[in-house]
Motif scaffolding. Sequence first.
Motif, PDB file in Angstrom:
ATOM      1  N   PHE A 104      57.416  32.039  -2.068  1.00 29.42           N
ATOM      2  CA  PHE A 104      56.864  32.274  -0.659  1.00 29.42           C
ATOM      3  C   PHE A 104      57.833  32.271   0.252  1.00 29.42           C
ATOM      4  O   PHE A 104      59.055  31.693   0.243  1.00 29.42           O
ATOM      5  CB  PHE A 104      55.736  30.836  -0.232  1.00 29.42           C
ATOM      6  CG  PHE A 104      54.813  31.520   0.849  1.00 29.42           C
ATOM      7  CD1 PHE A 104      53.581  32.032   0.765  1.00 29.42           C
ATOM      8  CD2 PHE A 104      55.365  31.182   2.029  1.00 29.42           C
ATOM      9  CE1 PHE A 104      52.839  32.293   1.591  1.00 29.42           C
ATOM     10  CE2 PHE A 104      54.498  31.547   3.177  1.00 29.42           C
ATOM     11  CZ  PHE A 104      53.257  32.120   2.874  1.00 29.42           C
ATOM     12  N   HIS A 159      46.805  30.728  13.297  1.00 29.89           N
ATOM     13  CA  HIS A 159      48.258  30.903  13.218  1.00 29.89           C
ATOM     14  C   HIS A 159      48.576  32.260  12.605  1.00 29.89           C
ATOM     15  O   HIS A 159      47.793  32.981  12.209  1.00 29.89           O
ATOM     16  CB  HIS A 159      48.685  30.167  11.899  1.00 29.89           C
ATOM     17  CG  HIS A 159      49.982  29.895  11.152  1.00 29.89           C
ATOM     18  ND1 HIS A 159      50.898  30.205  12.198  1.00 29.89           N
ATOM     19  CD2 HIS A 159      50.143  29.794  10.135  1.00 29.89           C
ATOM     20  CE1 HIS A 159      52.117  29.945  11.147  1.00 29.89           C
ATOM     21  NE2 HIS A 159      51.500  29.832  10.127  1.00 29.89           N
ATOM     22  N   GLU A 174      51.505  33.588  11.084  1.00 32.89           N
ATOM     23  CA  GLU A 174      52.170  34.002   9.961  1.00 32.89           C
ATOM     24  C   GLU A 174      51.280  35.081   9.178  1.00 32.89           C
ATOM     25  O   GLU A 174      49.897  34.606   9.093  1.00 32.89           O
ATOM     26  CB  GLU A 174      52.448  32.654   9.179  1.00 32.89           C
ATOM     27  CG  GLU A 174      53.767  33.113   8.290  1.00 32.89           C
ATOM     28  CD  GLU A 174      54.481  32.157   7.544  1.00 32.89           C
ATOM     29  OE1 GLU A 174      54.091  30.872   7.580  1.00 32.89           O
ATOM     30  OE2 GLU A 174      55.273  32.105   6.925  1.00 32.89           O
ATOM     31  N   ASP A 180      50.436  35.574   6.064  1.00 34.68           N
ATOM     32  CA  ASP A 180      49.465  35.345   5.134  1.00 34.68           C
ATOM     33  C   ASP A 180      48.185  35.048   5.696  1.00 34.68           C
ATOM     34  O   ASP A 180      47.158  35.211   4.804  1.00 34.68           O
ATOM     35  CB  ASP A 180      49.993  34.263   4.199  1.00 34.68           C
ATOM     36  CG  ASP A 180      50.594  33.024   4.907  1.00 34.68           C
ATOM     37  OD1 ASP A 180      51.015  33.133   6.157  1.00 34.68           O
ATOM     38  OD2 ASP A 180      50.476  31.829   4.482  1.00 34.68           O
ATOM     39  N   HIS A 181      48.133  34.675   7.046  1.00 36.69           N
ATOM     40  CA  HIS A 181      46.717  34.605   7.348  1.00 36.69           C
ATOM     41  C   HIS A 181      46.218  35.465   8.529  1.00 36.69           C
ATOM     42  O   HIS A 181      45.284  35.674   8.780  1.00 36.69           O
ATOM     43  CB  HIS A 181      46.710  33.113   8.214  1.00 36.69           C
ATOM     44  CG  HIS A 181      47.399  31.966   7.171  1.00 36.69           C
ATOM     45  ND1 HIS A 181      46.383  31.485   6.124  1.00 36.69           N
ATOM     46  CD2 HIS A 181      48.362  31.331   7.232  1.00 36.69           C
ATOM     47  CE1 HIS A 181      47.204  30.645   5.360  1.00 36.69           C
ATOM     48  NE2 HIS A 181      48.452  30.602   6.280  1.00 36.69           N
ATOM     49  N   HIS A 209      53.080  24.624  11.452  1.00 34.00           N
ATOM     50  CA  HIS A 209      54.520  24.818  11.395  1.00 34.00           C
ATOM     51  C   HIS A 209      54.964  25.782  12.380  1.00 34.00           C
ATOM     52  O   HIS A 209      56.487  25.766  12.367  1.00 34.00           O
ATOM     53  CB  HIS A 209      54.930  24.891  10.178  1.00 34.00           C
ATOM     54  CG  HIS A 209      54.871  26.079   9.326  1.00 34.00           C
ATOM     55  ND1 HIS A 209      55.971  26.772   8.913  1.00 34.00           N
ATOM     56  CD2 HIS A 209      53.733  26.818   9.244  1.00 34.00           C
ATOM     57  CE1 HIS A 209      55.432  28.134   8.556  1.00 34.00           C
ATOM     58  NE2 HIS A 209      54.106  28.105   8.542  1.00 34.00           N
ATOM     59  N   ASP A 264      47.437  26.103   7.755  1.00 36.38           N
ATOM     60  CA  ASP A 264      48.356  25.444   6.973  1.00 36.38           C
ATOM     61  C   ASP A 264      48.260  24.024   6.693  1.00 36.38           C
ATOM     62  O   ASP A 264      48.681  23.533   5.833  1.00 36.38           O
ATOM     63  CB  ASP A 264      49.765  25.921   7.539  1.00 36.38           C
ATOM     64  CG  ASP A 264      50.246  27.440   6.998  1.00 36.38           C
ATOM     65  OD1 ASP A 264      49.610  27.952   6.227  1.00 36.38           O
ATOM     66  OD2 ASP A 264      50.987  27.774   7.704  1.00 36.38           O
ATOM     67  N   TYR A 315      53.680  21.459  -0.800  1.00 40.08           N
ATOM     68  CA  TYR A 315      53.445  21.916   0.576  1.00 40.08           C
ATOM     69  C   TYR A 315      54.035  21.242   1.647  1.00 40.08           C
ATOM     70  O   TYR A 315      54.770  21.864   2.535  1.00 40.08           O
ATOM     71  CB  TYR A 315      52.183  22.084   0.734  1.00 40.08           C
ATOM     72  CG  TYR A 315      51.716  23.102   1.738  1.00 40.08           C
ATOM     73  CD1 TYR A 315      51.679  24.694   1.423  1.00 40.08           C
ATOM     74  CD2 TYR A 315      51.518  22.820   2.785  1.00 40.08           C
ATOM     75  CE1 TYR A 315      51.406  25.494   2.036  1.00 40.08           C
ATOM     76  CE2 TYR A 315      51.175  23.890   3.901  1.00 40.08           C
ATOM     77  CZ  TYR A 315      51.266  25.263   3.494  1.00 40.08           C
ATOM     78  OH  TYR A 315      50.792  26.138   4.258  1.00 40.08           O
ATOM     79  N   HIS A 361      45.226  27.231   2.939  1.00 39.61           N
ATOM     80  CA  HIS A 361      45.595  27.340   1.338  1.00 39.61           C
ATOM     81  C   HIS A 361      45.134  26.397   0.545  1.00 39.61           C
ATOM     82  O   HIS A 361      45.107  25.433   0.991  1.00 39.61           O
ATOM     83  CB  HIS A 361      47.276  27.224   1.551  1.00 39.61           C
ATOM     84  CG  HIS A 361      48.074  28.184   2.192  1.00 39.61           C
ATOM     85  ND1 HIS A 361      48.155  29.533   1.360  1.00 39.61           N
ATOM     86  CD2 HIS A 361      48.812  28.106   3.411  1.00 39.61           C
ATOM     87  CE1 HIS A 361      49.008  30.377   2.585  1.00 39.61           C
ATOM     88  NE2 HIS A 361      49.434  29.455   3.426  1.00 39.61           N
TER      89      HIS A 361
END
Length: 393
Positions: free
Chosen positions: A23, A77, A79, A81-82, A144, A163, A189, A220
């Motif tokens: 990742f 969020h 980022e 991946d979402h 984060h 996350d 994680y 996740h």
Amino acid sequence: MTLHKLTDGVTRFGAQDFDRRLFDELIPLPDGTSYNAYLVEGSEKTVLVDTVDPRKSSAFDTWLASIDRLDYLVTQHVEQDHSGSIPIVLERFPNATILTTPKAKPLIVDHLHVNENRIRTVEDGETVDLGDRTLEFLHAPWVHWPETMLTYLQEDRILFTCDFLGSHLATTQLHGPSQDRVHVAAKRYYAEIMMPFHTIIRKHLDRLADYDLAMIAPSHGPVYDDPSFILDAYGHWVNDPPENLVLLPYVSMHGSTGLMVEHLVGALTERGVQVEPFNLTVTDLGKLAIALVDAATVVFATPTILTGPHPNVLATAYLVAALRPKLRFAGVVASYGWAGKATEGLTDLLGSLKVEWLDPIKVKGQPRKEDYEALDRLAEEIAARHKALAKEG
Ligand code: FEO
């Protein structure tokens, strides 16, 4: 993909990525990961919470095609991946509006080129009425990224956390294969993603103590049907004092550093100190990160390349400093052939760590009797400091 019903009208689309092994091109994923999106159907409005990584957008889009209507897309969020599949959601549902934080709005525009007219910002504590269901938004910066938020589905007592509280674990089971396996994945994680912000996370956990939670649904990994399992684990990771544990990340080129590490492992063990060596040429950095959650001390051991530390040790030191663990003590042992500046290179790099530095040990060539005695004194010093720490705790 896996579809799971959390309760009537709340469905999880889980894009399981069993093959992903890295990742951010940095973080090892031994168990793959998942990207979870949640559909919440109220009597008047339908909402999607988060989307999936673009690499899974095809299956996601097929699922979207089966949905009759969508009024809101909650982006917790940005980022990718979402958020990466936001454009296909907006295209498929031209009347859907993104609900997100004020800080997230420009990020969505910049990263995904979404028309800002499609975005409505929500304040901390704001609620949105879905008819027979209500969404409440909790801004949670730095879990984060600075723009993050959580979403509480009041009537069902389900908290969507993106996350936060998640785990990199691909599984077709809604609640995971076993608590032990989920615990390890969630700790990995936490160590890799959340630990740098542990003082802020403590405040978010305190806030959640006021919420009555039936389920925690991260974006996740598995859903927690026993919220106290993950909340208690985070409480320990964030609040517990560091343990009587020394981590020894090392590289040995011609054996001298290896001899020092071997001796130090024995010397610490004899003194009742738990120690974990990590050979950086073969180790999974995620395991080192997990151990950093608990350790009181790190001692880097490095050979000298030209005049400085081995690059693998330097890179690991950079990572340790970036993860901001609860470490209290740090040390460096180095071997060298003709130039001995390796310890300085590491202590400079680790300057941002708020630790007490133990005296470095430098050894020219193969260690001699006096070098092993110096390592014994280092072990003695660490054992004494750990005993004092235990009394503080
Ligand atoms: Fe899972 Fe910060 O993205």
